[in-house]
Design an enzyme around this catalytic site. Structure first.
Site, PDB file in Angstrom:
ATOM      1  N   GLU A  90       0.851  -1.194   0.000  1.00 47.84           N
ATOM      2  CA  GLU A  90       0.000   0.000   0.000  1.00 47.84           C
ATOM      3  C   GLU A  90       0.885   1.240   0.000  1.00 47.84           C
ATOM      4  OE1 GLU A  90      -2.919   0.190   3.152  1.00 47.84           O
ATOM      5  OE2 GLU A  90      -3.748   2.045   2.349  1.00 47.84           O
ATOM      6  N   ASN A 120      -6.709   1.593   2.501  1.00 47.96           N
ATOM      7  CA  ASN A 120      -7.479   2.829   2.622  1.00 47.96           C
ATOM      8  C   ASN A 120      -7.023   3.864   1.599  1.00 47.96           C
ATOM      9  OD1 ASN A 120      -8.685   1.551   4.754  1.00 47.96           O
ATOM     10  ND2 ASN A 120      -7.497   2.604   6.325  1.00 47.96           N
ATOM     11  N   ASN A 170     -11.939  -1.216  -1.451  1.00 49.95           N
ATOM     12  CA  ASN A 170     -11.293  -1.673  -0.225  1.00 49.95           C
ATOM     13  C   ASN A 170     -12.129  -1.282   0.995  1.00 49.95           C
ATOM     14  OD1 ASN A 170      -8.832  -2.514   1.449  1.00 49.95           O
ATOM     15  ND2 ASN A 170      -9.169  -0.419   2.160  1.00 49.95           N
ATOM     16  N   GLU A 171     -12.404  -2.241   1.855  1.00 49.51           N
ATOM     17  CA  GLU A 171     -13.061  -2.005   3.159  1.00 49.51           C
ATOM     18  C   GLU A 171     -14.158  -0.937   3.074  1.00 49.51           C
ATOM     19  OE1 GLU A 171     -10.161  -1.398   6.294  1.00 49.51           O
ATOM     20  OE2 GLU A 171      -9.520  -3.477   6.175  1.00 49.51           O
ATOM     21  N   TYR A 192      -6.672  -8.399  11.567  1.00 51.40           N
ATOM     22  CA  TYR A 192      -5.368  -8.156  12.197  1.00 51.40           C
ATOM     23  C   TYR A 192      -5.430  -8.716  13.613  1.00 51.40           C
ATOM     24  CZ  TYR A 192      -4.345  -5.232   8.199  1.00 51.40           C
ATOM     25  OH  TYR A 192      -4.104  -4.797   6.912  1.00 51.40           O
ATOM     26  N   GLU A 234      -6.015  -9.218   3.447  1.00 49.23           N
ATOM     27  CA  GLU A 234      -5.215  -8.496   4.448  1.00 49.23           C
ATOM     28  C   GLU A 234      -5.199  -9.347   5.704  1.00 49.23           C
ATOM     29  OE1 GLU A 234      -5.827  -4.288   5.236  1.00 49.23           O
ATOM     30  OE2 GLU A 234      -6.328  -3.947   3.125  1.00 49.23           O
ATOM     31  N   GLN A 273       1.675  -5.900   5.547  1.00 48.35           N
ATOM     32  CA  GLN A 273       2.135  -5.607   4.200  1.00 48.35           C
ATOM     33  C   GLN A 273       3.516  -6.244   4.037  1.00 48.35           C
ATOM     34  OE1 GLN A 273       1.549  -1.326   3.576  1.00 48.35           O
ATOM     35  NE2 GLN A 273      -0.528  -1.461   4.335  1.00 48.35           N
TER      36      GLN A 273
HETATM   37  O1  AHR Z   1      -2.999  -2.428   5.885  1.00 44.34           O
HETATM   38  C1  AHR Z   1      -3.300  -1.256   6.563  1.00 44.34           C
HETATM   39  C2  AHR Z   1      -4.771  -0.857   6.483  1.00 44.34           C
HETATM   40  O2  AHR Z   1      -5.551  -1.777   7.190  1.00 44.34           O
HETATM   41  C3  AHR Z   1      -5.360  -0.875   5.092  1.00 44.34           C
HETATM   42  O3  AHR Z   1      -5.143   0.326   4.451  1.00 44.34           O
HETATM   43  C4  AHR Z   1      -6.822  -1.061   5.357  1.00 44.34           C
HETATM   44  O4  AHR Z   1      -7.458  -1.728   4.313  1.00 44.34           O
HETATM   45  C5  AHR Z   1      -6.865  -1.817   6.673  1.00 44.34           C
HETATM   46  O5  AHR Z   1      -7.725  -1.224   7.570  1.00 44.34           O
END
Ligand code: AHR
Length: 497
Positions: free
Chosen positions: A27, A72, A172-173, A244, A292, A346
Site C-alpha cells: 500500500e 485505505n 477496499n473495506e 489483524y 489483508e 504488508q
Molecule cells: O494495511 C493497513 C490498512 O488496514 C489498510 O489500508 C486497510 O485496508 C486496513 O484497515
C-alpha cells in the site's frame, strides 16, 4: 511427559492448495513503497529504483500474487496520477494516512516490480471517490492490446504489451466509516456490481474480488457480507476477508490459540457463501480471498503529518507473533477448499516482518515462518488427525497444544508437515503416523523456536530467531517420533523413496 500423535494418510486429501495463498500486499502507506520496495536514492537500488536487498528477500519468500495500491489509500486514489512521465506526476495530500504522495511509483512500476519477483499483480479499483468509469478505464489501460484511447496511452507511457492483470479488487473495506467514500452494504453491492460488469466487458478473463467486512468485529458483520454478495454474486469470483491479530491483553496462552478465531471467521463466511449461492439458485462459485492478514497492535503512529514516506505502523515482531503467523498459514491449508487467495499486509516496513534502513534489511522471526510454508506447501492439503494434550486458555477454553497442517503433492511425491507447539512450558513428544501403508522418508527438518515469547531480532542481533535445520528423525514402519519444544514451529518435509 506430554505426548501427542499425528495421523496422516496421503490419500486423505481435502483440496488443492491454491498457490495464491502465498501473496502479499503493498500500500502507499508509510514506508512500504518509498524506502521499502522503491528507493532510487539508495545505493542498494537497481536501475529501476527497486531495492535489491528487498527484492532478494521477497524472492526467498516465493510470493505468488501481490495486491496494490491499497488499502485505505485506494479509496482516494486517481490512478492517472501515477502513470506517464514522472516529472509531470502531481504531488498530492493523501487523506487516508495524512501523508504527501509524490506518485513516483504507480501502476506500471508496480507491474514491473511484480515481474521482478515473479508474482501475479492484483490491482484495486477505487470505489470511494472513484467511479465505475474510472475502474473500467483502468482495466482498458492495463489489459487491452492496442488501438483504443487508454491502451494507446499505456503504449505512449512505454508499455506496448498489455499487462494482462487477472485479479481485481473492487474497492477496499467499503464497510468502514473510516473509508473515504464509505457506503452501506446495499449501495456498495450495487456499485461493485456495475463496476465489475464494465470491467469484465473490457476483459472477460479477469477475476473480481468483492469487499467483505473489514473484520469480524464490525457491527455490520456478517450482514454486510451477505447483502453485498446477494447483489453482486454473479459478477464476483472472490469475497475478501481482512483481520489483524494482536496480544492486546498480554495473555500469551490465548493469543497463541488465535487459530481458533481464524477458523471461526472462515467458517462463518463459508456458510454465508453457501447460503447466498443457494438463495440465488446459482451455478456460480465465489471463494474467499483473505487479502489483508497480519499481526498489528503495537500502536505505532498512523498519521504522517503531511510528510513523504513517514514511519507508520512499523511493528516489531517477536516469537509469539511468529507462532501466530505459522498457525495462520496452517489455517490457510486446512481451509484450502474455500480459501483461494491470501495476502499478508504488508510486505515491507508497514506492519511487516521486513524493515529497511539506508544500509540494510532486518528480517523478523515471522519472516522465516512464512518462507518455510510458502516454499514447501504444495499439491493438496491433507486431512490431519491430531491427538494432543490440551492447553488452557482464557479466551478459547481448552485447545490442543499442537496446531498442525500438512501437504502432499502426488506428482512429485513430496510433502510437508507444519507443526506449532503453542504450549508455553511442555516439550511434546510427538509420534507422526502414516496410515496409508506406502513407504515414506523424512527429508528435511526445520525449526523456529525460543524460550521467551517476547524474544525478537534487532539490528544489533538480527539472527536471534531464525529457522534452523535440525536433525531429521527416522521413519520406521510408517512411524516417526520428534520432540517439539514449547513455543516452536517445526517443519518436516517428506518424500516417497
Ligand atoms: O494495511 C493497513 C490498512 O488496514 C489498510 O489500508 C486497510 O485496508 C486496513 O484497515
Amino acid at each position: 511427559m506430554a505426548t501427542a500423535q499425528i495421523f496422516l494418510d496421503r490419500n486423505r486429501t481435502t483440496a488443492p492448495i491454491s498457490p495464491l495463498l502465498f501473496g502479499g500486499f503493498i500500500e502507499h502507506m508509510g514506508r512500504c513503497v518509498y524506502e521499502g520496495i522503491y528507493d532510487p536514492a539508495s545505493p542498494l537500488a537497481d536501475e529501476n529504483g527497486l531495492r535489491t536487498d528487498v527484492l532478494e528477500a521477497l524472492r526467498e519468500q516465493a510470493y505468488t500474487v501481490m495486491r496494490y495500491p491499497g488499502g485505505n489509500f485506494l479509496s482516494g486514489y486517481n490512478w492517472l496520477d501515477g502513470v506517464g512521465p514522472k516529472e509531470k506526476r502531481p504531488s498530492r495530500r493523501e487523506l487516508a494516512w495524512q501523508s504527501i504522495e509524490t506518485n513516483q511509483f504507480g501502476t506500471n512500476e508496480f507491474v514491473d516490480f511484480c515481474t521482478a519477483i515473479d508474482a501475479a499483480p492484483m490491482l484495486g479499483v477505487n470505489m470511494g471517490t472513484g467511479t465505475i468509469q474510472s475502474a473500467s478505464d483502468l482495466v482498458e489501460y492495463c489489459n487491452v492490446e492496442s488501438g483504443t484511447y487508454w491502451s494507446d496511452l499505456r503504449a505512449q507511457h512505454g508499455y506496448r504489451q498489455p499487462h494482462n492483470v487477472r485479479y481485481w479488487c473492487v474497492g477496499n473495506e467499503m464497510d468502514g466509516p473510516w473509508q473515504i467514500g464509505h457506503l452501506d452494504a446495499e449501495a456498495y453491492g450495487k456499485k461493485a456490481l456495475e463496476a465489475a460488469k464494465m470491467m469484465k466487458w473490457q476483459d472477460p478473463t479477469i477475476q473480481t474480488i468483492l469487499c467483505g467486512s473489514s473484520s469480524n468485529s464490525m457491527v455490520t458483520y456478517p450482514d454486510w457480507d451477505r447483502i453485498a454478495l446477494e447483489i453482486a454474486w454473479e459478477h464476483m469470483d472472490y469475497h475478501s476477508m481482512h483481520y489483524y491479530a494482536g496480544n492486546r491483553e498480554n495473555d500469551t496462552a490465548s493469543y497463541l490459540a488465535s487459530a481458533v478465531a481464524f477458523e471461526q471467521y472462515v467458517d462463518v463466511l463459508e456458510g454465508t457463501l453457501r447460503y447466498v449461492k443457494a438463495k440465488r439458485r446459482s451455478q456460480h462459485d465465489v471463494y474467499l480471498s483473505w487479502d489483508e492478514w497480519q499481526v498489528w497492535y503495537k500502536g505505532d503512529p498512523l498519521q504522517g503529518n503531511w510528510t513523504e514516506a513517514p514511519h507508520l505502523a512499523e511493528e516489531i515482531y517477536n516469537l509469539e507473533d511468529a507462532l501466530v503467523v505459522a498457525q495462520w498459514l496452517n489455517v490457510f491449508l486446512r481451509k484450502s477448499h474455500v480459501l483461494k487467495i491470501a495476502c499478508v499486509a504488508q510486505i515491507v516496513n508497514v506492519i511487516s516482518w521486513l524493515h529497511t534502513r539506508q544500509d540494510g534489511l532486518l528480517k523478523q522471526p515471522s519472516y522465516y515462518a512464512f518462507k518455510l510454508v510458502s516454499n514447501l506447501a504444495r499439491g493438496e492439503a491433507l486431512d490431519v488427525l491430531v491427538k494432543a494434550p490440551a492447553v488452557e486458555t482464557k479466551e478459547y477454553g481448552d485447545v490442543p497444544a499442537l496446531d498442525v497442517s500438512a501437504s502432499y503433492d502426488a506428482q512429485t511425491q513430496q510433502g510437508a508437515i507444519f507443526l506449532v507447539n503453542r504450549g508455553l512450558t511442555d516439550v511434546v513428544t510427538t509420534e507422526v503416523i502414516w496410515q496409508d501403508g506406502k513407504e515414506v522418508k523424512l527429508e528435511q527438518a526445520w525449526q523456529l523456536a525460543g524460550t521467551d515469547p517476547k524474544e525478537c531480532n534487532s539490528w544489533e542481533e538480527p539472527n536471534r530467531l531464525v529457522a534452523n535445520a535440525i536433525p531429521v528423525p527416522e521413519v520406521v514402519n510408517g512411524r516417526s517420533t520428534i520432540s517439539l519444544p514449547p513455543l516452536s514451529f517445526t517443519v518436516l518435509t517428506t518424500r516417497t523413496p
